[in-house]
Design a protein around this motif. Structure first.
Motif, PDB file in Angstrom:
ATOM      1  N   LEU A  80       0.674  -1.192   0.087  1.00 29.41           N
ATOM      2  CA  LEU A  80      -0.019   0.018   0.028  1.00 29.41           C
ATOM      3  C   LEU A  80       0.738   1.433   0.137  1.00 29.41           C
ATOM      4  O   LEU A  80       0.504   2.238  -0.761  1.00 29.41           O
ATOM      5  N   VAL A  81       1.838   1.307   0.853  1.00 25.84           N
ATOM      6  CA  VAL A  81       2.877   2.406   0.800  1.00 25.84           C
ATOM      7  C   VAL A  81       3.615   2.701  -0.509  1.00 25.84           C
ATOM      8  O   VAL A  81       3.715   3.801  -0.702  1.00 25.84           O
ATOM      9  N   ILE A  82       4.051   1.361  -0.913  1.00 30.07           N
ATOM     10  CA  ILE A  82       4.631   1.488  -2.329  1.00 30.07           C
ATOM     11  C   ILE A  82       3.621   2.109  -3.465  1.00 30.07           C
ATOM     12  O   ILE A  82       4.246   3.010  -4.261  1.00 30.07           O
ATOM     13  N   LEU A  83       2.529   1.720  -3.557  1.00 28.80           N
ATOM     14  CA  LEU A  83       1.410   2.298  -4.352  1.00 28.80           C
ATOM     15  C   LEU A  83       1.395   3.681  -4.159  1.00 28.80           C
ATOM     16  O   LEU A  83       1.199   4.502  -5.251  1.00 28.80           O
ATOM     17  N   ALA A  84       1.296   4.164  -2.823  1.00 26.48           N
ATOM     18  CA  ALA A  84       1.004   5.671  -2.733  1.00 26.48           C
ATOM     19  C   ALA A  84       2.510   6.445  -3.250  1.00 26.48           C
ATOM     20  O   ALA A  84       2.280   7.484  -3.860  1.00 26.48           O
ATOM     21  N   GLY A  85       3.576   5.859  -3.067  1.00 32.21           N
ATOM     22  CA  GLY A  85       4.775   6.419  -3.575  1.00 32.21           C
ATOM     23  C   GLY A  85       4.807   6.807  -5.029  1.00 32.21           C
ATOM     24  O   GLY A  85       5.394   7.601  -5.539  1.00 32.21           O
ATOM     25  N   LEU A  86       4.320   5.613  -5.800  1.00 34.89           N
ATOM     26  CA  LEU A  86       4.518   5.550  -7.058  1.00 34.89           C
ATOM     27  C   LEU A  86       3.569   6.758  -7.948  1.00 34.89           C
ATOM     28  O   LEU A  86       3.620   7.069  -8.838  1.00 34.89           O
ATOM     29  N   GLU A  87       2.420   7.305  -6.979  1.00 39.68           N
ATOM     30  CA  GLU A  87       1.568   8.043  -7.585  1.00 39.68           C
ATOM     31  C   GLU A  87       2.311   9.522  -7.464  1.00 39.68           C
ATOM     32  O   GLU A  87       1.513  10.367  -7.906  1.00 39.68           O
ATOM     33  N   ILE A  88       3.344   9.756  -6.597  1.00 35.14           N
ATOM     34  CA  ILE A  88       3.706  10.849  -6.474  1.00 35.14           C
ATOM     35  C   ILE A  88       4.932  11.174  -7.253  1.00 35.14           C
ATOM     36  O   ILE A  88       5.744  10.175  -7.399  1.00 35.14           O
ATOM     37  N   ASP A  89       5.057  12.541  -7.773  1.00 31.50           N
ATOM     38  CA  ASP A  89       6.174  13.152  -8.270  1.00 31.50           C
ATOM     39  C   ASP A  89       7.173  13.731  -7.363  1.00 31.50           C
ATOM     40  O   ASP A  89       6.504  14.821  -6.958  1.00 31.50           O
ATOM     41  N   ILE A  90       8.151  13.213  -6.919  1.00 32.82           N
ATOM     42  CA  ILE A  90       8.924  13.940  -5.924  1.00 32.82           C
ATOM     43  C   ILE A  90       9.251  15.374  -6.007  1.00 32.82           C
ATOM     44  O   ILE A  90       9.518  16.146  -5.350  1.00 32.82           O
ATOM     45  N   ASP A  91       9.380  15.699  -7.417  1.00 32.55           N
ATOM     46  CA  ASP A  91      10.020  16.944  -7.718  1.00 32.55           C
ATOM     47  C   ASP A  91       8.929  18.049  -7.439  1.00 32.55           C
ATOM     48  O   ASP A  91       8.906  19.116  -6.897  1.00 32.55           O
ATOM     49  N   ASP A  92       7.625  17.590  -7.701  1.00 31.72           N
ATOM     50  CA  ASP A  92       6.221  18.351  -7.385  1.00 31.72           C
ATOM     51  C   ASP A  92       6.111  18.777  -5.863  1.00 31.72           C
ATOM     52  O   ASP A  92       5.763  19.855  -5.303  1.00 31.72           O
ATOM     53  N   ILE A  93       6.548  17.542  -5.243  1.00 33.25           N
ATOM     54  CA  ILE A  93       6.337  17.734  -3.786  1.00 33.25           C
ATOM     55  C   ILE A  93       7.435  18.682  -3.093  1.00 33.25           C
ATOM     56  O   ILE A  93       7.214  19.506  -2.359  1.00 33.25           O
ATOM     57  N   LEU A  94       8.551  18.483  -3.669  1.00 30.38           N
ATOM     58  CA  LEU A  94       9.738  19.512  -3.082  1.00 30.38           C
ATOM     59  C   LEU A  94       9.347  21.006  -3.502  1.00 30.38           C
ATOM     60  O   LEU A  94       9.604  21.920  -2.738  1.00 30.38           O
ATOM     61  N   LYS A  95       8.784  21.144  -4.799  1.00 30.09           N
ATOM     62  CA  LYS A  95       8.375  22.633  -4.929  1.00 30.09           C
ATOM     63  C   LYS A  95       7.359  22.986  -4.130  1.00 30.09           C
ATOM     64  O   LYS A  95       7.499  24.163  -3.685  1.00 30.09           O
ATOM     65  N   SER A  96       6.333  22.156  -3.693  1.00 29.83           N
ATOM     66  CA  SER A  96       5.338  22.872  -2.948  1.00 29.83           C
ATOM     67  C   SER A  96       5.536  22.881  -1.541  1.00 29.83           C
ATOM     68  O   SER A  96       4.792  23.334  -0.806  1.00 29.83           O
ATOM     69  N   LEU A  97       6.670  22.394  -1.001  1.00 30.62           N
ATOM     70  CA  LEU A  97       7.296  22.399   0.249  1.00 30.62           C
ATOM     71  C   LEU A  97       8.121  23.595   0.580  1.00 30.62           C
ATOM     72  O   LEU A  97       8.559  24.129   1.423  1.00 30.62           O
ATOM     73  N   LYS A  98       8.484  24.364  -0.538  1.00 26.53           N
ATOM     74  CA  LYS A  98       9.178  25.547  -0.505  1.00 26.53           C
ATOM     75  C   LYS A  98       8.414  26.769   0.130  1.00 26.53           C
ATOM     76  O   LYS A  98       7.323  26.935  -0.192  1.00 26.53           O
ATOM     77  N   GLY A  99       9.210  27.506   0.758  1.00 23.40           N
ATOM     78  CA  GLY A  99       8.673  28.983   1.059  1.00 23.40           C
ATOM     79  C   GLY A  99       7.670  28.641   2.287  1.00 23.40           C
ATOM     80  O   GLY A  99       7.993  28.030   3.191  1.00 23.40           O
ATOM     81  N   LYS A 100       6.685  29.633   2.306  1.00 22.93           N
ATOM     82  CA  LYS A 100       5.698  29.430   3.238  1.00 22.93           C
ATOM     83  C   LYS A 100       4.758  28.423   3.153  1.00 22.93           C
ATOM     84  O   LYS A 100       4.350  28.232   4.375  1.00 22.93           O
ATOM     85  N   ASN A 101       4.783  27.473   2.422  1.00 25.27           N
ATOM     86  CA  ASN A 101       4.053  26.198   2.460  1.00 25.27           C
ATOM     87  C   ASN A 101       4.505  25.339   3.581  1.00 25.27           C
ATOM     88  O   ASN A 101       3.691  24.603   4.094  1.00 25.27           O
ATOM     89  N   ILE A 102       5.618  25.384   4.199  1.00 24.06           N
ATOM     90  CA  ILE A 102       6.252  24.609   5.228  1.00 24.06           C
ATOM     91  C   ILE A 102       5.317  24.938   6.492  1.00 24.06           C
ATOM     92  O   ILE A 102       5.092  24.289   7.297  1.00 24.06           O
ATOM     93  N   ILE A 103       4.865  26.288   6.428  1.00 21.84           N
ATOM     94  CA  ILE A 103       3.867  26.758   7.788  1.00 21.84           C
ATOM     95  C   ILE A 103       2.901  25.902   7.758  1.00 21.84           C
ATOM     96  O   ILE A 103       2.297  25.622   8.998  1.00 21.84           O
TER      97      ILE A 103
END
Length: 418
Positions: A80-103
């Motif tokens: 189940l965890v592997i399937l979740a990981g395969l659905e995600i683009d790690i680059d998109d996640i890194l972008k969305s964690l930048k700046g104020k999003n970490i708040i």
């Protein structure tokens, strides 16, 4: 051969059915109730948990959570965890964690965490139980969130990516804290012991992040070379005569990361999740990724995941819940603290109030990850059956209601945008 033994929850004898008979009953009932819930546009996992409750000690007392079923459940968690990981683009996640999003991530984790602490403390629970209630309240079920967003067609939207990135942050933080708690379990629980365990866990986390970062850097360099990895992989696959070599290579890679995380003292699902996130279409090719997803999904969703969720139902015992006040309080604080945490975080990060509310609601589902953590805590003897059953009810209710609430929120968001 039938064995006569006593249940832990009911002091009456029962006949232990053979393993494969237990497996047959679990799989058939879990798939049946899962299908019923799917037809009513609800997560199949809810029906699968209910199937376990029905055939388990709570009602029919037919099937019990044996060591063999536990092993299969662990494999279910893994896939189940592997399937979740395969659905995600790690680059998109890194972008969305930048700046104020970490708040958003910080507010959506620590407000529910502290709220869970406060409720457990008010009811006079011991320190370890208090911490675990707070931890389970603060978690977001990443696979459930992904499934809900996929069903709503919002997985690749800006809000959807933010929900996923916050869920990842919160889940990793929760699993890190879980690692610390498991390390201090059985010690004298002094401040010095806890500080030492926390320091060691942070050092191990740094080592793991270094390994992950190095792997990510190498993979990015290989991707920049074009289809080098894809063509090399295709040549390697053509060399093998055995069946499904791609599946074996992929799982060897995932198991390597899982081994590293276990060696560092963290749960294996952390390594499995991040390893699967590193595998992308641009690395191994669209067809190879599709084949891996199809094979993994068939094995997980068709067999292992239903057994895992039904196994949760086997452990659930409604008769163990005597503190109704605690049950109601945990459920209420789970809803309000997570939605408020996401909303406040989104507001502080500069999102308008309607998008911030969508963030809070989207992070409310607990489901898989909360049940995984509760299950680990229960097996380690860190929480009792009553608290475990309360956490199962909380996970089920938040997972049931989040899709409905999120669908309405997105509808309002679209109406205001048009």
């Amino acid at each position: 051969m039938y064995l006569c033994k006593k249940t832990m929850s009911l002091d009456i004898p029962h006949f232990e059915l053979p393993f494969f008979t237990n497996l047959l009953i679990l799989l058939v009932t879990a798939r049946f109730f899962g299908e019923v819930f799917e037809r009513f546009k609800q997560p199949a996992m809810i029906g699968e948990i209910i199937a376990g409750v029905i055939v388990g000690p709570s009602l029919l007392n037919l099937v019990h959570r044996t060591e063999e079923i536990i092993v299969i459940s662990e494999l279910g968690i893994f896939l189940l965890v592997i399937l979740a990981g395969l659905e995600i683009d790690i680059d998109d996640i890194l972008k969305s964690l930048k700046g104020k999003n970490i708040i958003i991530s910080i507010c959506a984790f620590f407000i529910p965490l502290l709220s869970g602490f406060a409720i457990a403390h008010l009811f006079g629970l011991d320190l370890m139980t208090t911490v675990f209630i707070g931890l389970c309240v603060s978690i977001t079920a990443l696979p459930v969130s992904i499934r809900i967003l996929m069903d709503l067609g919002m997985i690749n939207s800006a809000v959807g990516q933010k929900i996923i990135s916050v869920a990842i942050f919160d889940d990793v933080l929760a699993l890190t804290i879980l690692g610390v708690l498991l390390n201090v379990n059985g010690t004298d629980m002094t401040v010095a012991t806890i500080a030492k365990a926390a320091s060691i866990s942070l050092l191990k986390l740094f080592v793991f992040i270094s390994v992950l970062g190095t792997s990510y850097y190498i993979i990015k360099r290989l991707i920049n070379k074009g289809d080098y990895i894809e063509s090399s992989l295709d040549k390697l696959l053509s060399f093998f005569k055995g069946k499904e070599p791609l599946f074996a290579i992929f799982f060897a890679f995932v198991l390597l990361f899982s081994t590293v995380t276990e060696a560092l003292g963290f749960h294996f699902i952390i390594g499995a999740f991040f390893a699967s996130m590193l595998i992308s279409e641009s690395l191994i090719g669209k067809q190879n990724l599709k084949n891996i997803e199809a094979t993994t999904s068939s094995l997980a969703m068709g067999f292992l995941a239903p057994i895992f969720f039904a196994g949760i139902g086997l452990e659930f015992n409604i008769s163990s819940i005597t503190n109704i006040g605690l049950l109601i309080s945990v459920i209420l604080v789970s809803y309000f603290s997570k939605i408020i945490g996401g909303y406040l975080g989104g507001t502080f990060a500069g999102l308008n109030s309607k998008i911030a509310m969508v963030m809070g609601i989207g992070l409310n589902a607990r489901g898989i990850m909360e049940l995984v953590i509760a299950n680990i805590a229960y097996k380690a003897g860190l929480i009792n059956n009553e608290v475990f059953s309360i956490l199962v009810i909380m996970g089920v209710l938040t997972t049931l209601t989040t899709p409905l609430m999120l669908k309405r929120s997105f509808r309002r968001l679209k109406a205001n945008a048009s």
